[in-house]
Design an enzyme around this catalytic site. Structure first.
Site, PDB file in Angstrom:
ATOM      1  CG  ASN A  39      -1.733   1.218   1.402  1.00 31.04           C
ATOM      2  OD1 ASN A  39      -1.766   2.062   0.506  1.00 31.04           O
ATOM      3  ND2 ASN A  39      -2.408   1.335   2.537  1.00 31.04           N
ATOM      4  CE  LYS A  53      -0.144   3.077   4.819  1.00 33.03           C
ATOM      5  NZ  LYS A  53       0.006   3.135   6.271  1.00 33.03           N
ATOM      6  CG  HIS A 111      -5.696   1.816   5.275  1.00 31.22           C
ATOM      7  ND1 HIS A 111      -5.243   2.731   6.197  1.00 31.22           N
ATOM      8  CD2 HIS A 111      -4.704   0.911   5.114  1.00 31.22           C
ATOM      9  CE1 HIS A 111      -4.015   2.385   6.570  1.00 31.22           C
ATOM     10  NE2 HIS A 111      -3.665   1.285   5.931  1.00 31.22           N
ATOM     11  CD  GLU A 134      -2.805   5.310   6.852  1.00 31.66           C
ATOM     12  OE1 GLU A 134      -2.814   5.374   5.616  1.00 31.66           O
ATOM     13  OE2 GLU A 134      -1.893   4.762   7.510  1.00 31.66           O
ATOM     14  CD  GLU A 137      -3.305  -2.465   7.324  1.00 32.85           C
ATOM     15  OE1 GLU A 137      -2.245  -2.705   6.764  1.00 32.85           O
ATOM     16  OE2 GLU A 137      -3.916  -1.390   7.173  1.00 32.85           O
ATOM     17  N   GLY A 150       2.876   2.172  10.864  1.00 34.86           N
ATOM     18  CA  GLY A 150       3.828   3.270  10.736  1.00 34.86           C
ATOM     19  C   GLY A 150       4.556   3.608  12.023  1.00 34.86           C
ATOM     20  CB  SER A 205       5.615  -2.030  11.912  1.00 39.48           C
ATOM     21  OG  SER A 205       5.208  -0.706  12.224  1.00 39.48           O
TER      22      SER A 205
HETATM   23  P1  13P Z   1       3.255   0.271   7.695  1.00 37.21           P
HETATM   24  O1  13P Z   1       3.758  -0.994   7.060  1.00 37.21           O
HETATM   25  O2  13P Z   1       3.975   1.495   7.234  1.00 37.21           O
HETATM   26  O3  13P Z   1       3.164   0.155   9.179  1.00 37.21           O
HETATM   27  O4  13P Z   1       1.742   0.472   7.159  1.00 37.21           O
HETATM   28  C1  13P Z   1       0.853  -0.573   7.240  1.00 37.21           C
HETATM   29  C2  13P Z   1      -0.370  -0.216   6.489  1.00 37.21           C
HETATM   30  O5  13P Z   1      -1.125   0.636   6.881  1.00 37.21           O
HETATM   31  C3  13P Z   1      -0.617  -0.928   5.217  1.00 37.21           C
HETATM   32  O6  13P Z   1      -1.903  -0.681   4.755  1.00 37.21           O
END
Ligand code: 13P
Length: 255
Positions: A9, A11, A95, A97, A167, A173, A213
């Site tokens: 992803n 983002k 997601h 976010e 997740e 992150g 992560s």
């Molecule tokens: P990270 O791997 O940067 O922690 O992000 C995970 C994520 O949100 C994938 O959709």
């Protein structure tokens, strides 16, 4: 037997040119791998360029979001048919976010899933608790509510086309990965829930990715858990070496 699926992803990262550079480098490293499914999810404006470079590749393409209507006055949005027309086959839905910053709810996730399925896109549906919920011992309650709401009124056949991603928001992150045991516990819970909501057979066939992560160093431990069938990778998917490292580490696991 569930084939591992590793999705990146990206983002809101990479210009169209940077996306081309990344996919070109990634293809050099993993184009011959078909033991695991590999998917990349660039921003909407890079989808077409990346798809052009994936014509001769096993790597699948996905979008990061969609609107549930097919077309109309929805400034800034893209629809399932538009995503499909560009050649993408996957779409991330719900997601954290989007839930956190853009008002995504279980109801909108549900509508988006139905819109994606109508166009034969494979939804990657995300669920996960925030830190306060985990600390309050509410992880399973939150996951149950998100799964029941997001997956409401789907047939077994429809559910069979969906990939789930657990997740935990506190692991995204932050560099704080859920331990393999912590992740497995929730994945197993989700599979049990799917048995109740759909059927045992269906629950056993649905792939559930872990996200938060994920890096090369923790991939094998996570992927060897019985109910973890892949990874949804953020930060580590933005460099070809680190993403390829995760893909290759996943290939060492026999499920
Ligand atoms: P990270 O791997 O940067 O922690 O992000 C995970 C994520 O949100 C994938 O959709």
């Amino acid at each position: 037997m569930r084939k591992i699926i590793i999705a990146g992803n990206w983002k809101m990262n990479k210009t169209a040119l940077e996306a081309i550079e990344l996919i070109t480098a990634l293809k050099r490293e993993v184009n011959d791998i078909d033991k695991v499914d590999v998917v990349v999810c660039p921003t909407a404006i890079a989808l077409a360029d990346v798809e052009d470079l994936l014509q001769d590749s096993h790597i699948g393409l996905g979008a990061q979001n969609l609107h549930w209507e097919d077309s109309g006055a929805f400034t800034g949005e893209i629809s399932a048919s538009m995503i499909k027309s560009i050649g993408a086959r996957y779409v991330i839905i719900g997601h954290s976010e989007r839930r956190q910053f853009f008002g995504e709810t279980n109801e909108t996730v549900n509508k988006k899933i139905k819109a994606a399925l109508k166009e034969d896109l494979k939804p990657i549906v995300c669920v996960g608790e925030v830190l306060e919920e985990r600390e309050a011992g509410k992880t399973f309650d939150v996951i149950k509510e998100q799964c029941e709401g997001s997956l409401a009124n789907l047939t077994n056949e429809e559910m069979g086309k969906i990939i789930l991603a657990y997740e935990p928001v506190w692991a995204i992150g932050t560099g704080k990965t859920a331990s393999p045991d912590q992740a497995q516990e929730v994945h197993q819970y989700i599979r049990e829930l799917l048995t109740k909501l759909f059927s045992e057979e269906l629950a056993q066939s649905v792939r559930i990715q872990y996200g938060g992560s994920v890096k090369q160093e923790n991939t094998a431990d996570l992927m060897s858990q019985p109910d973890i069938d892949g990874a949804l990778v953020g930060g580590a998917s933005l460099e070809s070496d680190s993403f390829a490292g995760i893909i290759k580490a996943s290939c060492t696991i026999s499920k």
